[in-house]
Design an enzyme around this catalytic site. Structure first.
Site, PDB file in Angstrom:
ATOM      1  CG  ASN A 154       5.445   3.692  -9.662  1.00  0.00           C
ATOM      2  OD1 ASN A 154       4.387   4.298  -9.848  1.00  0.00           O
ATOM      3  ND2 ASN A 154       5.732   2.577 -10.298  1.00  0.00           N
ATOM      4  CD  GLU A 251      -1.779   0.431 -17.551  1.00  0.00           C
ATOM      5  OE1 GLU A 251      -0.988  -0.480 -17.223  1.00  0.00           O
ATOM      6  OE2 GLU A 251      -2.104   0.651 -18.727  1.00  0.00           O
ATOM      7  CB  CYS A 285       3.953  -1.505 -12.484  1.00  0.00           C
ATOM      8  SG  CYS A 285       4.125  -0.480 -13.945  1.00  0.00           S
ATOM      9  CD  GLU A 459      -2.280   4.467 -18.148  1.00  0.00           C
ATOM     10  OE1 GLU A 459      -1.221   4.218 -17.558  1.00  0.00           O
ATOM     11  OE2 GLU A 459      -3.103   5.316 -17.762  1.00  0.00           O
TER      12      GLU A 459
HETATM   13  P1  NAD Z   1      -2.183   1.130  -4.181  1.00  0.00           P
HETATM   14  O1  NAD Z   1      -3.056   0.146  -4.855  1.00  0.00           O
HETATM   15  O2  NAD Z   1      -1.963   1.001  -2.736  1.00  0.00           O
HETATM   16  O3  NAD Z   1      -2.770   2.609  -4.388  1.00  0.00           O
HETATM   17  C1  NAD Z   1      -2.988   3.138  -5.666  1.00  0.00           C
HETATM   18  C2  NAD Z   1      -3.935   4.307  -5.569  1.00  0.00           C
HETATM   19  O4  NAD Z   1      -5.243   3.835  -5.267  1.00  0.00           O
HETATM   20  C3  NAD Z   1      -3.610   5.331  -4.486  1.00  0.00           C
HETATM   21  O5  NAD Z   1      -3.842   6.622  -4.993  1.00  0.00           O
HETATM   22  C4  NAD Z   1      -4.582   4.989  -3.377  1.00  0.00           C
HETATM   23  O6  NAD Z   1      -4.902   6.076  -2.546  1.00  0.00           O
HETATM   24  C5  NAD Z   1      -5.791   4.569  -4.183  1.00  0.00           C
HETATM   25  N1  NAD Z   1      -6.740   3.690  -3.505  1.00  0.00           N
HETATM   26  C6  NAD Z   1      -6.501   2.800  -2.515  1.00  0.00           C
HETATM   27  N2  NAD Z   1      -7.640   2.150  -2.181  1.00  0.00           N
HETATM   28  C7  NAD Z   1      -8.609   2.634  -2.995  1.00  0.00           C
HETATM   29  C8  NAD Z   1      -9.997   2.346  -3.149  1.00  0.00           C
HETATM   30  N3  NAD Z   1     -10.616   1.430  -2.409  1.00  0.00           N
HETATM   31  N4  NAD Z   1     -10.698   3.017  -4.092  1.00  0.00           N
HETATM   32  C9  NAD Z   1     -10.084   3.933  -4.872  1.00  0.00           C
HETATM   33  N5  NAD Z   1      -8.782   4.250  -4.768  1.00  0.00           N
HETATM   34  C10 NAD Z   1      -8.045   3.606  -3.839  1.00  0.00           C
HETATM   35  O7  NAD Z   1      -0.836   1.128  -5.006  1.00  0.00           O
HETATM   36  P2  NAD Z   1       0.536   1.866  -4.665  1.00  0.00           P
HETATM   37  O8  NAD Z   1       1.133   1.178  -3.497  1.00  0.00           O
HETATM   38  O9  NAD Z   1       0.328   3.328  -4.640  1.00  0.00           O
HETATM   39  O10 NAD Z   1       1.397   1.552  -5.958  1.00  0.00           O
HETATM   40  C11 NAD Z   1       2.105   0.372  -6.125  1.00  0.00           C
HETATM   41  C12 NAD Z   1       1.316  -0.574  -7.001  1.00  0.00           C
HETATM   42  O11 NAD Z   1       0.958   0.062  -8.214  1.00  0.00           O
HETATM   43  C13 NAD Z   1       2.134  -1.797  -7.384  1.00  0.00           C
HETATM   44  O12 NAD Z   1       1.334  -2.951  -7.338  1.00  0.00           O
HETATM   45  C14 NAD Z   1       2.526  -1.503  -8.810  1.00  0.00           C
HETATM   46  O13 NAD Z   1       2.816  -2.632  -9.578  1.00  0.00           O
HETATM   47  C15 NAD Z   1       1.333  -0.760  -9.313  1.00  0.00           C
HETATM   48  N6  NAD Z   1       1.671   0.054 -10.475  1.00  0.00           N
HETATM   49  C16 NAD Z   1       1.210  -0.308 -11.711  1.00  0.00           C
HETATM   50  C17 NAD Z   1       1.556   0.425 -12.837  1.00  0.00           C
HETATM   51  C18 NAD Z   1       1.076   0.046 -14.210  1.00  0.00           C
HETATM   52  O14 NAD Z   1       1.118   0.884 -15.092  1.00  0.00           O
HETATM   53  N7  NAD Z   1       0.621  -1.152 -14.451  1.00  0.00           N
HETATM   54  C19 NAD Z   1       2.378   1.544 -12.697  1.00  0.00           C
HETATM   55  C20 NAD Z   1       2.843   1.884 -11.418  1.00  0.00           C
HETATM   56  C21 NAD Z   1       2.482   1.134 -10.323  1.00  0.00           C
END
Ligand code: NAD
Length: 485
Positions: A154, A251, A285, A459
């Site tokens: 995002n 996060e 998020c 962060e």
């Molecule tokens: P996601 O969990 O699908 O992927 C996040 C990242 O992790 C990607 O780069 C992905 O390739 C990687 N990944 C996936 N499986 C992995 C593994 N087993 N080991 C290591 N890396 C792995 O999330 P998304 O769909 O990209 O993003 C949306 C999510 O992120 C939502 O739940 C949102 O709330 C959260 N988010 C949180 C914050 C925050 O600061 N708290 C900010 C933005 C988004």
């Protein structure tokens, strides 16, 4: 065909672009049109190894520079980012589909803020002196070593900087893996840092799906992992990092409450609900997706919210008057539509929206549900799309109990003109990031992060320094050494 958005190569390692076409193909799709705008390759094991070796080899010399010197690099990078804000914002819009109206004021700019802030702080990262009679202890605040950053889709520029800036300020080096959905922007961050004087290997970017992230997390050269992603991914990454007792920052997702009392300023509360649900097409998020509205203000709130939603302008995200973009992917859009169907099926009242928009882009209408109850799926699970749920409440105590009745704990907000109630609510919220009479602002000066399943660590702000450094205690004996025999 080569697109203007096509990077020179998929990865940036050791100060240069690197390619390995043996890696799995990653197609970058512009969410507004569905067109493929770049083709990259996921990192092969050889690329992962090259990036980690490069980061490992660069770390000692980077940490040995003074904080002022490291900070100067970061601050120069901040200046370059600001100078190139337009181009970087256009790229961010292509990567994510977010409207230029947003990206031009939020993404490269907040990335630059992080580089500037931690660049400024770098020289002030110090240990302390503890006098013990004639003896004394001093502490050294040292880098952790090689940090891995893994990003969500995002905020690709912001996430690359929010992780990179404090890591580098503390003397660490970084291997950053952006989301496979939005791989373009982090490459520019790496390019700019290098141009600003970061030695080769200090900040590397490699592409890949989850498997590449997973292979980074368990590598013995890695000292810390910072993930921005969903809770299920967070659980996997946290567990994998634990195997090597690695430091982590998580996060993760949320289902944050926003509590609006009868005495709130109506217009501000509606603005807060719009910001906390529809900005970035709801793909934030910390969004306040459970909007608890006290009974006395509910009708006025819904009326005004519906009126204000008439101001939504969907369309070409590069048109500066457009304020509402597509979802990042069709897959994400289908997930959101599935939640909307469930909301209707479980008895929530659809006030507005709920439909996908015809055309090639992944557009969906901003959606508001009323009469939502705590047990409904749309009130319990993170949707990560433009779906706002209004829940009714009567008393402060009830609102707080229900606001906290979730496994998540990222953000929480309250709108009220009662000063003491506002602070009571915030003290009671089980969330890492709270708001009074506003929502979703995340300046670099303030700590950002979650409690409960929403994460560990913080962060931004001075708090981030704690998570990218460690303390070494040094006892200095000034007299003879006493021993029992
Ligand atoms: P996601 O969990 O699908 O992927 C996040 C990242 O992790 C990607 O780069 C992905 O390739 C990687 N990944 C996936 N499986 C992995 C593994 N087993 N080991 C290591 N890396 C792995 O999330 P998304 O769909 O990209 O993003 C949306 C999510 O992120 C939502 O739940 C949102 O709330 C959260 N988010 C949180 C914050 C925050 O600061 N708290 C900010 C933005 C988004």
């Amino acid at each position: 065909m080569t697109y203007p958005t096509q990077p020179k190569a998929s990865h940036f390692i050791g100060g240069q672009y690197v390619e390995d076409t043996a890696g799995e193909v990653i197609e970058v799709i512009y969410p507004a049109t569905g067109a493929v705008i770049a083709t990259l390759h996921a990192a092969t094991p050889a690329i992962v190894d090259q990036a980690l070796t490069s980061a490992k080899n660069a770390q000692a010399a980077w940490a040995a520079m003074t904080g002022t010197e490291r900070g100067r690099v970061l601050r120069r990078a901040a200046d370059i980012m600001r100078e190139r804000n337009h181009d970087l914002s256009v790229l961010e819009t292509h990567d994510t589909g977010k409207p230029y109206q947003e990206t031009s004021v939020v993404d490269a700019t907040s990335g630059a803020d992080a580089l500037e802030y931690f660049g400024g702080l770098a020289a002030a990262i110090t240990g302390e002196h503890i006098q013990l009679g004639e003896n004394f202890v001093y502490t050294r605040r040292e880098a952790l070593g090689v940090c891995v950053g893994i990003g969500a889709w995002n905020y690709p520029t912001q996430i690359a900087c929010w992780k990179g800036a404090p890591a580098l300020a503390c003397g660490n080096t970084m291997v950053f893996k952006p989301s496979e959905m939005t791989p373009l922007c982090a490459l520019k961050v790496a390019e700019i840092l290098h141009e600003a004087g970061a030695p080769a290997g200090v900040y590397n970017v490699i592409q890949g799906y989850g498997a590449v992230g997973a292979s980074l997390v368990t590598d013995s050269r890695v000292d810390k992992v910072s993930l921005t992603g969903s809770v299920p991914t967070g659980k996997k990454v946290y567990a994998a990092a634990a195997e090597g007792i690695r430091h982590v920052t998580m996060e993760l997702g949320g289902k944050s409450p926003m509590v609006i009392f009868d005495d709130a300023d109506l217009e501000n509360a509606v603005s807060g609900a719009i910001l906390g649900n529809f900005y970035s097409t709801g793909q934030v998020c910390s969004n306040g997706t459970r909007v608890f509205v006290q009974k006395g203000i509910k009708d006025a709130f819904l009326k005004r919210l519906t009126e204000r939603l008439e101001g939504v302008k969907m369309g070409d995200p590069l048109d500066e008057t457009v304020n509402f973009g597509p979802m990042v992917s069709d897959k994400q859009r289908q997930i959101v539509l599935g939640y909307i169907k469930k909301g209707v099926a479980e008895g929530a009242r659809l006030v507005t929206g709920g439909q996908e928009v015809d055309g090639d882009g992944f557009f969906i209408q901003p959606t508001v549900f009323a009469d939502v109850t705590d047990d409904m799926t749309i009130a319990r699970e993170e949707i990560f799309g433009p779906v706002l749920s209004v829940l009714d409440f009567e008393t402060e105590e009830e609102a707080l109990t229900r606001a906290n009745a979730t496994e998540f704990g990222l953000a929480a907000g309250v709108f009220t003109n009662d000063l003491t109630r506002a602070h009571r609510m915030v003290a009671g919220f089980e969330a890492g990031t709270c708001y009074i009479n506003t929502f979703n602002l995340a300046p670099v000066e303030a700590p950002f992060g979650g409690s409960k399943l929403s994460g560990v660590g913080r962060e931004n702000s001075k708090a981030a320094i704690e998570h990218y450094s460690q303390i070494k205690g040094v006892y200095v004996g000034m007299g003879d050494v006493e021993a029992p025999f």
